[in-house]
Design an enzyme around this catalytic site. Structure first.
Site, PDB file in Angstrom:
ATOM      1  N   CYS A   1       1.814 -70.962 -19.134  1.00  0.00           N
ATOM      2  CA  CYS A   1       1.974 -72.395 -18.904  1.00  0.00           C
ATOM      3  C   CYS A   1       0.888 -72.832 -17.921  1.00  0.00           C
ATOM      4  CB  CYS A   1       3.364 -72.681 -18.329  1.00  0.00           C
ATOM      5  SG  CYS A   1       3.605 -74.408 -17.925  1.00  0.00           S
TER       6      CYS A   1
ATOM      7  N   HIS B   1      12.968 -66.312 -23.952  1.00  0.00           N
ATOM      8  CA  HIS B   1      11.532 -66.644 -24.058  1.00  0.00           C
ATOM      9  C   HIS B   1      10.856 -65.940 -22.883  1.00  0.00           C
ATOM     10  CE1 HIS B   1       8.204 -69.671 -24.803  1.00  0.00           C
ATOM     11  NE2 HIS B   1       7.980 -69.420 -23.520  1.00  0.00           N
TER      12      HIS B   1
HETATM   13  P1  HMG Z   1       2.375 -88.968 -17.358  1.00  0.00           P
HETATM   14  O1  HMG Z   1       0.932 -89.073 -16.978  1.00  0.00           O
HETATM   15  O2  HMG Z   1       3.396 -89.015 -16.272  1.00  0.00           O
HETATM   16  O3  HMG Z   1       2.748 -90.020 -18.491  1.00  0.00           O
HETATM   17  O4  HMG Z   1       2.558 -87.643 -18.183  1.00  0.00           O
HETATM   18  P2  HMG Z   1       3.060 -91.544 -18.485  1.00  0.00           P
HETATM   19  O5  HMG Z   1       4.370 -91.724 -19.123  1.00  0.00           O
HETATM   20  O6  HMG Z   1       2.830 -92.128 -17.109  1.00  0.00           O
HETATM   21  O7  HMG Z   1       1.896 -92.080 -19.447  1.00  0.00           O
HETATM   22  C1  HMG Z   1       0.520 -91.958 -19.092  1.00  0.00           C
HETATM   23  C2  HMG Z   1      -0.327 -92.043 -20.345  1.00  0.00           C
HETATM   24  O8  HMG Z   1      -0.042 -90.897 -21.179  1.00  0.00           O
HETATM   25  C3  HMG Z   1      -0.024 -93.270 -21.210  1.00  0.00           C
HETATM   26  O9  HMG Z   1      -1.243 -93.633 -21.806  1.00  0.00           O
HETATM   27  C4  HMG Z   1       0.902 -92.730 -22.257  1.00  0.00           C
HETATM   28  O10 HMG Z   1       0.861 -93.431 -23.498  1.00  0.00           O
HETATM   29  C5  HMG Z   1       0.360 -91.321 -22.476  1.00  0.00           C
HETATM   30  P3  HMG Z   1      -2.061 -94.927 -21.322  1.00  0.00           P
HETATM   31  O11 HMG Z   1      -1.082 -96.043 -21.452  1.00  0.00           O
HETATM   32  O12 HMG Z   1      -2.411 -94.619 -19.878  1.00  0.00           O
HETATM   33  O13 HMG Z   1      -3.227 -94.953 -22.247  1.00  0.00           O
HETATM   34  N1  HMG Z   1       1.402 -90.442 -22.979  1.00  0.00           N
HETATM   35  C6  HMG Z   1       1.291 -89.721 -24.106  1.00  0.00           C
HETATM   36  N2  HMG Z   1       0.291 -89.574 -24.990  1.00  0.00           N
HETATM   37  C7  HMG Z   1       0.530 -88.752 -26.033  1.00  0.00           C
HETATM   38  N3  HMG Z   1       1.696 -88.086 -26.223  1.00  0.00           N
HETATM   39  C8  HMG Z   1       2.705 -88.213 -25.361  1.00  0.00           C
HETATM   40  C9  HMG Z   1       2.517 -89.062 -24.248  1.00  0.00           C
HETATM   41  N4  HMG Z   1       3.315 -89.403 -23.212  1.00  0.00           N
HETATM   42  C10 HMG Z   1       2.617 -90.262 -22.448  1.00  0.00           C
HETATM   43  N5  HMG Z   1       3.854 -87.574 -25.566  1.00  0.00           N
HETATM   44  C11 HMG Z   1       3.667 -86.238 -19.771  1.00  0.00           C
HETATM   45  C12 HMG Z   1       3.832 -87.248 -18.659  1.00  0.00           C
HETATM   46  C13 HMG Z   1       5.024 -85.635 -20.033  1.00  0.00           C
HETATM   47  C14 HMG Z   1       3.148 -86.935 -21.009  1.00  0.00           C
HETATM   48  C15 HMG Z   1       2.638 -85.169 -19.307  1.00  0.00           C
HETATM   49  O14 HMG Z   1       3.035 -84.673 -18.082  1.00  0.00           O
HETATM   50  C16 HMG Z   1       2.501 -84.042 -20.272  1.00  0.00           C
HETATM   51  O15 HMG Z   1       2.054 -84.223 -21.389  1.00  0.00           O
HETATM   52  N6  HMG Z   1       2.873 -82.814 -19.856  1.00  0.00           N
HETATM   53  C17 HMG Z   1       2.843 -81.684 -20.772  1.00  0.00           C
HETATM   54  C18 HMG Z   1       2.817 -80.424 -20.041  1.00  0.00           C
HETATM   55  C19 HMG Z   1       2.893 -79.275 -21.012  1.00  0.00           C
HETATM   56  O16 HMG Z   1       2.704 -79.419 -22.202  1.00  0.00           O
HETATM   57  N7  HMG Z   1       3.149 -78.094 -20.440  1.00  0.00           N
HETATM   58  C20 HMG Z   1       3.224 -76.886 -21.214  1.00  0.00           C
HETATM   59  C21 HMG Z   1       4.411 -76.819 -22.110  1.00  0.00           C
HETATM   60  S1  HMG Z   1       5.914 -76.325 -21.303  1.00  0.00           S
HETATM   61  C22 HMG Z   1       5.822 -74.595 -21.265  1.00  0.00           C
HETATM   62  O17 HMG Z   1       4.805 -74.031 -21.566  1.00  0.00           O
HETATM   63  C23 HMG Z   1       7.059 -73.821 -20.927  1.00  0.00           C
HETATM   64  C24 HMG Z   1       7.749 -73.205 -22.160  1.00  0.00           C
HETATM   65  O18 HMG Z   1       6.861 -72.367 -22.875  1.00  0.00           O
HETATM   66  C25 HMG Z   1       8.975 -72.395 -21.739  1.00  0.00           C
HETATM   67  C26 HMG Z   1       8.691 -71.381 -20.622  1.00  0.00           C
HETATM   68  O19 HMG Z   1       7.732 -70.585 -20.763  1.00  0.00           O
HETATM   69  O20 HMG Z   1       9.435 -71.409 -19.655  1.00  0.00           O
HETATM   70  C27 HMG Z   1       8.239 -74.303 -23.125  1.00  0.00           C
HETATM   71 MG    MG Z   2       6.348 -70.337 -22.378  1.00  0.00          MG
END
Ligand code: HMG
Ligand code: MG
Length: 307
Positions: free
Chosen positions: A238, A205
């Site tokens: 990202c 990737h």
């Molecule tokens: P957090 O704030 O630590 O979550 O985020 P939490 O567990 O403390 O929960 C806080 C609130 O978020 C709660 O809501 C949860 O229900 C809600 P409240 O009770 O306050 O109303 N929540 C969610 N809502 C919807 N869907 C969920 C979810 N989980 C919790 N799944 C979390 C932790 C992981 C959710 C957050 O950090 C996050 O969403 N991060 C995503 C980051 C991301 O998407 N980054 C880009 C993708 S990775 C990438 O691009 C790399 C890749 O391409 C490979 C490469 O290039 O190397 C794959």
């Molecule tokens: Mg990526």
């Protein structure tokens, strides 16, 4: 060298997550249709992550339920935790992907957890997903380097990959999240990986921040890797890895592979059209080269047969 190559399209997810503008659902569907029409067979559609963290993909639930139906295409989506899996299981996506970094700082910035916490949560997540007949792919980020920690020792990414495969991922995609890798590094790194894993357990990737993505893909091909992620038009990045540019463009990857006699199933004309649709829906020119320069030689029946 086997000529069967698989292209895994990430534009709808890695691409749109990094756009400033929030693309309306109807335009996302237009892009999904163009990607399906291009003959791509594996398409990552969205992420079931927090809408606060990634507002661009907040409509993932409705979008995944509205995807064009096609027997030939496997759609997938990212799940960071059990809450994300719950959302995925409310759709009929046959596949999900979990993701974790090989550097602690990036993992913490990206998902607010340590690597250990992410992996511990993946254990029940993968079990539940597999019981529900969903295939699980894994991503390991920052394999070639980290925006926060610099060079990442291969042993760190290797340990995470080992654990993801043991937990039940059918394949792990090795991420050059910030597009830092160069060919000699890639050869050394893959030799270490391939001493332990089959090529089919691994994918690459490659973000193209420094213009080395295709060179690294070529090294991957020479080492036996046959699964490559790419993003139509070269969108991507990202939001939690500063300075990361887009993935290698799908049309550029397909152009190189077809030129090497490695069919991908992707129609040259249709993938260029998909790149034009991508530009229209994000409202800006995209960096992929082949959709700007055109196919060479100009699309011919011979090339079309090679799809
Ligand atoms: P957090 O704030 O630590 O979550 O985020 P939490 O567990 O403390 O929960 C806080 C609130 O978020 C709660 O809501 C949860 O229900 C809600 P409240 O009770 O306050 O109303 N929540 C969610 N809502 C919807 N869907 C969920 C979810 N989980 C919790 N799944 C979390 C932790 C992981 C959710 C957050 O950090 C996050 O969403 N991060 C995503 C980051 C991301 O998407 N980054 C880009 C993708 S990775 C990438 O691009 C790399 C890749 O391409 C490979 C490469 O290039 O190397 C794959
Ligand atoms: Mg990526």
């Amino acid at each position: 060298m086997s000529t069967d190559v698989s292209v895994y399209e990430v534009g709808l997810r890695d691409g749109l997550q990094n756009e400033q503008a929030i693309v309306p659902l109807v335009d996302k569907l237009r892009l999904a249709q163009a990607l399906v029409a291009s003959g791509l067979r594996r398409i990552e559609a969205a992420s079931f992550v927090s809408p606060t963290w990634i507002p661009q993909l907040a409509d993932a639930d409705e979008f995944c339920r509205s995807l064009p139906k096609s027997e030939n295409v496997t759609f997938s989506a990212l799940c960071p935790n059990l809450r994300g899996l719950e959302r995925a299981l409310a759709t009929d996506l046959p596949e999900i992907a979990v993701f974790v970094s090989s550097s602690e700082t990036h993992n913490k910035k990206n998902v607010n957890r340590s690597i250990r916490q992410s992996l511990d949560e993946f254990k029940p997540l993968i079990e539940v997903a597999r019981k529900a007949n969903r295939r699980v792919r894994g991503y390991v980020s920052t394999v070639w380097g980290c925006a926060y920690e610099g060079f990442v020792p291969t042993e760190q990414s290797l340990a995470v990959t080992r654990e993801l495969l043991a937990l039940g991922c059918y394949q792990v995609s090795l991420g050059d999240t910030i597009g830092a890798g160069t060919p000699r590094q890639t050869r050394t790194l893959l030799a270490t990986y391939l001493a332990e894993f089959l090529p089919s357990q691994l994918a690459m990737h490659m973000h193209d921040t420094r213009g080395t993505a295709l060179a690294n893909v070529l090294v991957g091909l020479e080492c036996g890797i046959r699964d490559f992620d790419s993003s139509v038009g070269g969108m991507g990045g990202c939001p939690y890895a500063p300075g990361a540019a887009g993935n290698v463009a799908t049309e550029d990857l397909v152009y190189m592979l077809h030129g090497m006699g490695m069919p991908t199933g992707v129609d040259p004309e249709a993938i260029l059209e998909a790149a034009r649709v991508a530009e229209a829906v994000v409202g800006r020119g995209l960096p992929g080269k082949v959709h700007q320069a055109g196919w060479f030689p100009k699309l011919s029946p011979e090339l079309s047969r090679l799809k």
